[in-house]
Design a protein around this motif. Sequence first.
Motif, short mmCIF file in Angstrom:
data_model
loop_
_atom_site.label_atom_id
_atom_site.label_comp_id
_atom_site.label_asym_id
_atom_site.label_seq_id
_atom_site.Cartn_x
_atom_site.Cartn_y
_atom_site.Cartn_z
N ARG A 1 31.19 28.19 39.87
CA ARG A 1 32.62 27.99 40.07
C ARG A 1 33.08 28.60 41.41
NH1 ARG A 1 32.76 24.09 36.77
NH2 ARG A 1 33.73 24.33 34.70
N ALA A 2 32.44 29.70 41.81
CA ALA A 2 32.88 30.40 43.02
C ALA A 2 32.27 29.84 44.29
CB ALA A 2 32.54 31.88 42.90
N GLY A 3 31.11 29.21 44.19
CA GLY A 3 30.43 28.69 45.37
C GLY A 3 28.96 28.99 45.32
N THR B 1 34.79 43.46 50.83
CA THR B 1 33.75 42.74 50.07
C THR B 1 34.39 41.86 48.99
OG1 THR B 1 32.19 44.57 50.39
CG2 THR B 1 31.73 43.04 48.58
N PRO B 2 34.05 40.56 48.95
CA PRO B 2 34.68 39.69 47.96
C PRO B 2 34.22 40.00 46.54
CG PRO B 2 33.03 38.48 49.22
CD PRO B 2 33.17 39.82 49.88
N VAL B 3 35.15 39.95 45.61
CA VAL B 3 34.87 40.16 44.20
C VAL B 3 35.36 38.93 43.43
CG1 VAL B 3 35.29 41.57 42.15
CG2 VAL B 3 35.09 42.66 44.42
N ILE B 4 34.53 38.41 42.58
CA ILE B 4 34.88 37.25 41.76
C ILE B 4 35.23 37.73 40.36
CG2 ILE B 4 34.04 35.06 40.79
CD1 ILE B 4 31.90 35.27 43.17
N ILE B 5 36.40 37.35 39.87
CA ILE B 5 36.81 37.70 38.52
C ILE B 5 36.88 36.39 37.73
CG2 ILE B 5 38.61 38.74 37.10
CD1 ILE B 5 39.47 40.33 39.56
N ALA B 6 35.90 36.21 36.85
CA ALA B 6 35.75 34.94 36.13
C ALA B 6 35.98 35.17 34.63
CB ALA B 6 34.37 34.36 36.37
N ALA C 1 39.17 33.92 40.00
CA ALA C 1 39.97 34.43 41.10
C ALA C 1 39.11 35.29 42.02
CB ALA C 1 41.14 35.26 40.55
N PHE C 2 39.52 35.38 43.29
CA PHE C 2 38.83 36.22 44.26
C PHE C 2 39.77 37.35 44.69
CE2 PHE C 2 36.80 32.05 45.96
CZ PHE C 2 36.01 31.98 44.84
N VAL C 3 39.24 38.55 44.79
CA VAL C 3 39.97 39.67 45.39
C VAL C 3 38.99 40.44 46.26
CG1 VAL C 3 41.59 39.87 43.45
CG2 VAL C 3 39.48 41.24 43.45
N SER C 4 39.53 41.30 47.11
CA SER C 4 38.65 42.19 47.87
C SER C 4 38.32 43.39 46.98
CB SER C 4 39.34 42.66 49.15
OG SER C 4 40.50 43.40 48.82
N LEU C 5 37.21 44.06 47.31
CA LEU C 5 36.77 45.18 46.49
C LEU C 5 37.85 46.26 46.41
CD1 LEU C 5 34.58 46.62 44.87
CD2 LEU C 5 33.58 47.42 47.05
N GLU D 1 42.32 47.26 35.46
CA GLU D 1 43.26 47.10 34.34
C GLU D 1 43.63 45.64 34.12
OE1 GLU D 1 43.92 49.53 32.28
OE2 GLU D 1 42.58 50.74 33.55
N GLN D 2 43.31 44.77 35.07
CA GLN D 2 43.58 43.34 34.92
C GLN D 2 42.38 42.58 34.37
OE1 GLN D 2 46.71 42.09 35.47
NE2 GLN D 2 47.12 44.31 35.69
N VAL D 3 41.35 43.30 33.99
CA VAL D 3 40.10 42.70 33.47
C VAL D 3 40.04 42.92 31.97
CG1 VAL D 3 37.58 42.85 33.55
CG2 VAL D 3 38.90 43.03 35.67
N ASP D 4 39.56 41.92 31.24
CA ASP D 4 39.40 42.10 29.80
C ASP D 4 37.96 41.82 29.38
OD1 ASP D 4 39.05 39.35 29.65
OD2 ASP D 4 41.07 38.95 28.90
N MET D 5 37.68 41.86 28.09
CA MET D 5 36.32 41.77 27.59
C MET D 5 35.74 40.36 27.69
SD MET D 5 37.27 42.32 23.58
CE MET D 5 35.57 42.47 23.06
N LEU D 6 36.55 39.36 28.01
CA LEU D 6 36.08 37.98 28.18
C LEU D 6 35.80 37.65 29.64
CD1 LEU D 6 38.51 36.15 25.72
CD2 LEU D 6 36.15 36.89 25.29
N THR D 7 35.78 38.69 30.48
CA THR D 7 35.67 38.51 31.93
C THR D 7 34.32 38.99 32.45
OG1 THR D 7 38.05 38.87 32.14
CG2 THR D 7 36.74 39.07 34.14
N LEU D 8 33.78 38.24 33.41
CA LEU D 8 32.63 38.70 34.18
C LEU D 8 33.12 39.04 35.58
CD1 LEU D 8 29.01 37.76 34.33
CD2 LEU D 8 30.27 37.36 36.44
N VAL D 9 32.73 40.20 36.07
CA VAL D 9 33.12 40.64 37.42
C VAL D 9 31.87 40.61 38.30
CG1 VAL D 9 34.02 42.54 38.80
CG2 VAL D 9 34.96 42.10 36.51
N MET D 10 31.93 39.84 39.39
CA MET D 10 30.80 39.72 40.31
C MET D 10 31.22 40.27 41.67
SD MET D 10 28.58 36.33 41.37
CE MET D 10 28.16 35.97 39.67
N VAL D 11 30.51 41.28 42.12
CA VAL D 11 30.83 41.93 43.40
C VAL D 11 29.80 41.50 44.43
CG1 VAL D 11 31.17 44.13 44.59
CG2 VAL D 11 31.78 43.91 42.16
#
Length: 611
Positions: A469-471, A536-541, A552-556, A562-572
Amino acid sequence: MEINPPVAIVLLNESGRTTANQLQALFPDALIHGLAGRVKQADLTFQQTALHIQELFRAKTPIIGICASAILIRCLAPVLANKLAEPAVVAVADDGTNIVPLLGGHHGANDLAREIAAALNGHAAVTTASDVHYNIALDSPPEGLAIANSQHLKSFMSAVLSGETIKLVGHHDWIAHSNLPFSDAGQLNIEITTQSRTGNDRSLIFHPKTLSLGVGCERNTDPAEIIGLVKTVLDENNLSPLSIGCVSSIDVKSDELAVHSVAQYFGMTPRFFNAELLEKEAPRLKTPSDVVFAEVGCHGVSEGAALVAAGETGNLIVAKHKSKRATTAIALATDPLKSNNIGNAQGKLSVIGIGPGQDLWRTPEASHLIAEATDLVAYSLYLDLLGPSIAGKTRHDYGLGEEETRVRAALDLAAKGKNVALISSGDIGIYAMATLVFELIQHEKKSMWDRLDIQVTPGISALQAAAARAGAPLGHDFCTISLSDLLTPWDVIERRIEAAAAGDFVISFYNPVSLKRRTQLHAAKEILLRHRPDSTPVIIARNLGRETESVAFVSLIDLDPEQVDMLTLVMVGSSESQIAETNSGNKRWVFTPRGYAGKMKISTLKTGTQV
């Protein structure tokens, strides 16, 4: 009517959806194959109609096409070759009013068309001569009866249609109750027998599947030895292999390759009985053995298994024969045997990852194993994601946090001879149930678990789904780390984060937070900021592959745990990861270069080409 492999219901337009659903209710194991872009929901999707239908045909899959007959004819014309080997192909009108068997009429298509017509209140357009004139298709005998010389059917039926009569030797209701022209003085001959016979164009031979084959062997016997022994015994007693209706043994041999090989040789799967049940046949054994009793708990394996499978009215007609490491015996049943209803099969446990849950991201192998399974074990949500594809199967639903209970239940069900699917979202081998299966087997040493047929099949993991999804963030070295300290101490997790950060790996964080665990992702962010740029780009899926999916993409530096929940994968990303933009939809993509740009630059310098 039993059809194997499962029927493929080919749906080309939503106009046939109601009929497709009715057919899947009629054949619960069938899968709906939908044309991508034209069909909204299907168990399997395909892009090219002709190629897909040809692939099903080559695999001998019975096909029900909800479409015009001409479409199936044009699709299959290039692959028609052997009339005797083709599967059933049936065209069904969108509204189910007309059902046309196109191919394999005497290999199930005519019966399939009639069954569909009865269920949908439609008309089965059966045109084969023997069906029309005599209400029977001799080259499509019912379960429990096999024809020995189908190659002579055409000339035999030509003689019948020309007015010659038939003498019937032996009895079978299916043949006796037909409209064939029988006469005691018939010029033609139909014989029903377990004995080996050589038929011809004037004589058809049918073999009832009333022979029960019992086998036994030492551990790791060469399959060729037991197959050779059985073939020799059949030849010596002039018995037809086509009359074998069941191959069986004792349950401690349920994982024995030689036993499975001899059953497979005769076109079936072996069935198994426990020692207690076999010992009840001791009074009927011809060669009881105290040595065998001391070894496995019954006085005869091959004779006992043959008798149990043949039933109380069956008789042992060939006593135990031995080779160096194997034994076999044969019993005769009064009625044709239905192998799948006898004893137990070897238990099978399919350990399946279904990906994020959507049909398009589920592998064909996973769908096939789920279709084969009798019992499904999973967290309730995962079973719900499978939708209508699991209709008619036994569900065993469990809640979150019951992982060990789930796996034990799956192993125990399989040990009873069930075909069990243990299901997880994503890839079941990544932070999921597969490893627990083998841990329990290894630690508890239960013999009934050791004998299971176990297959693990992968699914698209959250890691892969997020990357797609991110590329292309996983273009270079990467790793995964679970932030859950439920099973792994936090100090161990912390050391792994530090090492991955220092090694400049792209990192996928599974289980980043939970309701009670909120600090670990904060700590991981602090460690990473010591090793790589703030940008550094961070992917919040989140909820990948489902209706509520978000990426969504954010910088590190801007990552807010606190905006992340248990259904989320965080890729740094690594220090090399970048963001690219495309004009179409102002789309942004994350990618991690592997070094191709540098390689291209070097090549350019060597050739002197300007770029």
